[in-house]
Structures are given as structure tokens and as C-alpha cells.
Motif scaffolding. Structure first.
Motif, PDB file in Angstrom:
ATOM      1  N   SER A 154      18.218 -28.572 -20.020  1.00  0.00           N
ATOM      2  CA  SER A 154      17.535 -29.853 -20.212  1.00  0.00           C
ATOM      3  C   SER A 154      18.358 -30.771 -21.092  1.00  0.00           C
ATOM      4  CB  SER A 154      16.162 -29.606 -20.855  1.00  0.00           C
ATOM      5  OG  SER A 154      15.537 -30.838 -21.087  1.00  0.00           O
ATOM      6  N   GLU A 201      10.198 -14.835  -6.477  1.00  0.00           N
ATOM      7  CA  GLU A 201       9.889 -15.052  -7.896  1.00  0.00           C
ATOM      8  C   GLU A 201      11.148 -14.996  -8.756  1.00  0.00           C
ATOM      9  OE1 GLU A 201       5.454 -13.401  -8.702  1.00  0.00           O
ATOM     10  OE2 GLU A 201       6.949 -11.882  -8.158  1.00  0.00           O
ATOM     11  N   LYS A 208      12.870 -18.232  -8.284  1.00  0.00           N
ATOM     12  CA  LYS A 208      12.128 -19.292  -8.962  1.00  0.00           C
ATOM     13  C   LYS A 208      12.311 -19.203 -10.479  1.00  0.00           C
ATOM     14  CE  LYS A 208       7.743 -21.678  -9.074  1.00  0.00           C
ATOM     15  NZ  LYS A 208       6.480 -21.866  -8.380  1.00  0.00           N
ATOM     16  N   LEU A 209      12.256 -17.979 -11.036  1.00  0.00           N
ATOM     17  CA  LEU A 209      12.466 -17.790 -12.469  1.00  0.00           C
ATOM     18  C   LEU A 209      13.856 -18.283 -12.869  1.00  0.00           C
ATOM     19  CD1 LEU A 209      11.604 -16.698 -15.235  1.00  0.00           C
ATOM     20  CD2 LEU A 209      12.524 -14.469 -14.523  1.00  0.00           C
ATOM     21  N   THR A 210      14.856 -17.925 -12.089  1.00  0.00           N
ATOM     22  CA  THR A 210      16.221 -18.374 -12.366  1.00  0.00           C
ATOM     23  C   THR A 210      16.309 -19.890 -12.344  1.00  0.00           C
ATOM     24  OG1 THR A 210      17.111 -16.328 -11.454  1.00  0.00           O
ATOM     25  CG2 THR A 210      18.632 -18.193 -11.622  1.00  0.00           C
ATOM     26  N   ASP A 211      15.690 -20.501 -11.356  1.00  0.00           N
ATOM     27  CA  ASP A 211      15.690 -21.962 -11.266  1.00  0.00           C
ATOM     28  C   ASP A 211      14.990 -22.585 -12.469  1.00  0.00           C
ATOM     29  OD1 ASP A 211      16.004 -24.588  -9.900  1.00  0.00           O
ATOM     30  OD2 ASP A 211      13.817 -24.459  -9.746  1.00  0.00           O
ATOM     31  N   LEU A 212      13.822 -22.076 -12.809  1.00  0.00           N
ATOM     32  CA  LEU A 212      13.069 -22.628 -13.942  1.00  0.00           C
ATOM     33  C   LEU A 212      13.830 -22.476 -15.253  1.00  0.00           C
ATOM     34  CD1 LEU A 212       9.492 -21.345 -13.015  1.00  0.00           C
ATOM     35  CD2 LEU A 212      10.272 -23.731 -13.013  1.00  0.00           C
ATOM     36  N   LEU A 213      14.391 -21.290 -15.486  1.00  0.00           N
ATOM     37  CA  LEU A 213      15.142 -21.068 -16.725  1.00  0.00           C
ATOM     38  C   LEU A 213      16.393 -21.936 -16.783  1.00  0.00           C
ATOM     39  CD1 LEU A 213      14.795 -17.205 -17.128  1.00  0.00           C
ATOM     40  CD2 LEU A 213      13.775 -18.983 -18.578  1.00  0.00           C
ATOM     41  N   THR A 214      17.036 -22.132 -15.650  1.00  0.00           N
ATOM     42  CA  THR A 214      18.215 -23.000 -15.608  1.00  0.00           C
ATOM     43  C   THR A 214      17.838 -24.420 -15.985  1.00  0.00           C
ATOM     44  OG1 THR A 214      19.264 -21.620 -13.929  1.00  0.00           O
ATOM     45  CG2 THR A 214      20.083 -23.884 -14.146  1.00  0.00           C
ATOM     46  N   ARG A 215      16.772 -24.918 -15.405  1.00  0.00           N
ATOM     47  CA  ARG A 215      16.328 -26.279 -15.742  1.00  0.00           C
ATOM     48  C   ARG A 215      15.882 -26.374 -17.194  1.00  0.00           C
ATOM     49  NH1 ARG A 215      11.979 -28.242 -12.041  1.00  0.00           N
ATOM     50  NH2 ARG A 215      11.584 -26.088 -11.494  1.00  0.00           N
ATOM     51  N   PHE A 216      15.211 -25.359 -17.663  1.00  0.00           N
ATOM     52  CA  PHE A 216      14.743 -25.346 -19.046  1.00  0.00           C
ATOM     53  C   PHE A 216      15.926 -25.320 -20.019  1.00  0.00           C
ATOM     54  CE2 PHE A 216      13.161 -23.312 -22.891  1.00  0.00           C
ATOM     55  CZ  PHE A 216      11.958 -23.953 -23.104  1.00  0.00           C
TER      56      PHE A 216
END
Length: 161
Positions: free
Chosen positions: A156, A142, A145-153
Motif C-alpha cells: 500500500s 483461497e 486470494k490471500l496472496t493477492d490481499l497480502l500483496t496489496r496490503f
């Protein structure tokens, strides 16, 4: 509420509670997460005599090498005057230096010093246990995954906003 918006158009009010479906929920949650993470990192940096704003500049300098002040402002999300104050502080502490840019007498590049690198490394050592506590309620997958999601967010570049 503006008079031209009917009451029925408002289906939910923004909160930061789990399950909130308002259009502001993500922003509110990100803001709370930022406050929490900033508090933890501030606590880690305090014994080293620097603030989060100083460390943000050191991160860019350690990553990119010598960087123009205007580029530091963009990279850290700070205005030019704010970056100048941070660089002034870092210079006084011996953690960074301004250097002339060949071919442009007015421009200055900022470079991290060996002392700045030492402090940068010490900050990582000090912050590691605190950062681990920050994500302790998440599983390792998790956290990743959080790091990946925040990086993409955060990175952007779709330009749609």
C-alpha cells in the motif's frame, strides 16, 4: 486506561481470535501469521546453512540484480548495520559479492554469485513442501486470494498511515 477516556469508549479488547472486531485484530493476526510462516521457512533454510534474513537479501538480489546496500536495507526492512552484517555473512559463504559502483568510490553494490543462485534455487525446492503444508487448510482459490490481499496490503502506497 487514560483518565480522559471513558470506560464506555472501549467496546472490545484486542485479541487475535476469529471474529475479533478490535482495531488491533488485523495487526495481531498478521503478526501470528508471520511467526508461523517464518518458523516454516526457517526450518526449510536451516539445512542450507542460512537464515531467513540472508534469504531476504538473496530474494532482492535474485530479483533486481546488483543492488546498493542502502537499497537492500529499504527492500528488506532492515537497518543499514543489519544489512551490512547479512552481506558480510553472504560474502563469507560465497553467496554474494560487493562491487564498486562506477562514479562513486564510496558506494558498493551487492551482487548474487552463481553459488548464491544455486542456493536460492535449492531453498525454493526445500521450501515448497513446507509452504504447501502452511496453506494446506486453504483451498487453492483461497491461497491465491490471500496472496493477492497480502500483496496489496503490504505494498500500500496510500500514505494515509
Amino acid at each position: 486506561m487514560p483518565s480522559d477516556v471513558p470506560n464506555s469508549a472501549v467496546t472490545s479488547r484486542a485479541t487475535d481470535r476469529p471474529g475479533d472486531t478490535s482495531p488491533f485484530a488485523v495487526g495481531l493476526l498478521l503478526r501470528r501469521a508471520h511467526w508461523r510462516a517464518a518458523a516454516v521457512m526457517t526450518e526449510a533454510l536451516r539445512p542450507l546453512g542460512i537464515e531467513l534474513r540472508h534469504f531476504a537479501v538473496l530474494i532482492v538480489l535474485a530479483d533486481r540484480g546488483a543492488t546498493m546496500q542502502r537499497d537492500l536495507a529499504v527492500a528488506t526492512g532492515t537497518d543499514k548495520a543489519g544489512v551490512m552484517r547479512v552481506v558480510d555473512d553472504l560474502e563469507r559463504k560465497g553467496l554474494a559479492v560487493r562491487k564498486a559502483v562506477p562514479g562513486d568510490r564510496r558506494a558498493k553494490a551487492v551482487e548474487i554469485t552463481p553459488e548464491g543462485i544455486e542456493l536460492f534455487d535449492a531453498a525454493h525446492v526445500a521450501a515448497t513442501p513446507m509452504a504447501e503444508r502452511l496453506v494446506a487448510r486453504l483451498g487453492s482459490d483461497e491461497t491465491e486470494k490471500l496472496t493477492d490481499l497480502l500483496t496489496r496490503f503490504a505494498d500500500s502506497t496510500d500514505g494515509d498511515w
